[in-house]
Design an enzyme around this catalytic site. Structure first.
Site, mmCIF file in Angstrom:
data_model
loop_
_atom_site.group_PDB
_atom_site.id
_atom_site.type_symbol
_atom_site.label_atom_id
_atom_site.label_comp_id
_atom_site.label_asym_id
_atom_site.label_seq_id
_atom_site.Cartn_x
_atom_site.Cartn_y
_atom_site.Cartn_z
ATOM 1 N N HIS A 159 0.861 -1.191 0.000
ATOM 2 C CA HIS A 159 0.000 0.000 0.000
ATOM 3 C C HIS A 159 0.897 1.240 0.000
ATOM 4 O O HIS A 159 1.951 1.255 0.639
ATOM 5 C CB HIS A 159 -0.916 -0.018 1.235
ATOM 6 C CG HIS A 159 -1.984 1.022 1.149
ATOM 7 N ND1 HIS A 159 -1.737 2.350 1.381
ATOM 8 C CD2 HIS A 159 -3.286 0.942 0.792
ATOM 9 C CE1 HIS A 159 -2.855 3.045 1.191
ATOM 10 N NE2 HIS A 159 -3.813 2.201 0.826
ATOM 11 N N GLU A 189 -3.962 1.873 -7.516
ATOM 12 C CA GLU A 189 -4.341 3.047 -6.719
ATOM 13 C C GLU A 189 -3.409 4.206 -7.056
ATOM 14 O O GLU A 189 -2.301 4.288 -6.503
ATOM 15 C CB GLU A 189 -4.206 2.743 -5.221
ATOM 16 C CG GLU A 189 -5.041 1.598 -4.738
ATOM 17 C CD GLU A 189 -5.283 1.688 -3.233
ATOM 18 O OE1 GLU A 189 -6.430 1.841 -2.839
ATOM 19 O OE2 GLU A 189 -4.300 1.626 -2.460
HETATM 20 P P1 PGA Z 1 -9.492 6.047 0.083
HETATM 21 O O1 PGA Z 1 -8.278 5.044 0.344
HETATM 22 O O2 PGA Z 1 -10.655 5.234 -0.387
HETATM 23 O O3 PGA Z 1 -9.710 6.723 1.376
HETATM 24 O O4 PGA Z 1 -9.025 6.985 -1.012
HETATM 25 C C1 PGA Z 1 -8.030 3.990 -0.532
HETATM 26 C C2 PGA Z 1 -6.792 3.274 -0.068
HETATM 27 O O5 PGA Z 1 -5.869 3.919 0.431
HETATM 28 O O6 PGA Z 1 -6.719 2.025 -0.174
#
Ligand code: PGA
Length: 260
Positions: free
Chosen positions: A97, A167
């Site tokens: 992450h 992401e």
């Molecule tokens: P968020 O986070 O939905 O708050 O943007 C997503 C993540 O960090 O996995």
């Protein structure tokens, strides 16, 4: 392409910090998940609260973890053992992450975690994504290199057990209007698929689920999943709001799969 279930993953981060809040939220998620037909739901509580749900899995919500340590050696302080996670019934583990990478985690460490999870029968949800975009498209080569390095050592045979979460860092932790537009997401889904195909061949590469994460809310989730042609979502802040997360799960479950 064969139709598979969509996957909605809730990453509670550190938003939930008491057993009471964790149990209440889990209960609400279970109630919604019980009514889904085409969607799997995974919830990743903070580590100290994972034990609350051990052996208490409803069957419709699966337990996930937010990270794991990269070795089986026991002589490390303050880390999380993959065996401990497995003994609690954890099936999915988020690795790489961006918030962990920001603390100094390298692609090599991510790859070791991915290898260890696959070896011990857990499913890694491998997060990748560019920090920012540039006009020359260098972010694409950055992303490809990150994917290759984070999956270093994963054999073709094991690759079918992977889940990728795309992401883009600039879209994390904001609001629905800041998420990636679905048509851009679609381009990224194709790009990631192409990279996976070049690593593992068409048969495996096209079937590895790709999730989107970054400011997913109930208001944008359907267009992101349908327009972006992703297999699900990784939800942060909106996963700790019981109503909002239930609405997200329902929206995903209602999407008609038009892919062949
Ligand atoms: P968020 O986070 O939905 O708050 O943007 C997503 C993540 O960090 O996995």
């Amino acid at each position: 392409m064969k139709k598979t279930k969509k996957l909605v993953v809730g990453n509670w981060k550190l938003y939930i910090d008491t057993p009471k809040a964790a149990k209440a939220l889990w209960k609400s998620v279970s109630t919604t998940a019980r009514k889904t037909r085409k969607t799997d739901v995974v919830v990743c509580p903070p580590m100290p609260l994972l034990g609350l749900f051990a052996g208490n899995i409803s069957g419709r919500v699966s337990l996930g973890a937010q990270d794991v340590f990269w070795t089986l050696e026991p002589k490390w302080t303050g880390q999380t053992s993959v065996y401990a996670l497995r003994s609690l019934g954890v099936g999915h583990v988020i690795v790489g992450h961006s918030e962990v990478r920001a603390l100094g985690e390298s692609n090599e460490a991510v790859a070791m975690k991915v290898g260890l999870l696959l070896k011990t029968g857990l499913t890694p949800i491998v997060c990748v994504g560019e920090r920012e975009r540039d006009d020359k498209g260098q972010y694409l080569s950055h992303l490809e290199a990150q994917i290759r390095a984070s999956l270093a050592g994963v054999s073709r045979q094991k690759a079918s057990k992977l889940v990728i979460a795309y992401e883009p860092l600039w879209a994390i932790g904001r609001s629905a209007d800041d998420a990636l537009p679905p048509e851009h997401l679609h381009q990224m889904t194709l790009f990631i698929k192409k990279t996976l195909v070049s690593l593992y061949g068409r048969n495996i590469g096209t079937t590895i689920p790709i999730l989107y994460g970054g400011s997913v809310e109930s208001k944008n989730v359907a267009e992101l999943v349908a327009g972006g042609e992703v297999d699900g979502v990784l939800v942060g802040h909106a996963s700790v709001d019981a109503k909002e997360f239930s609405a997200i799960i329902r929206s995903v479950d209602d999407i008609k799969d038009v892919r062949k």
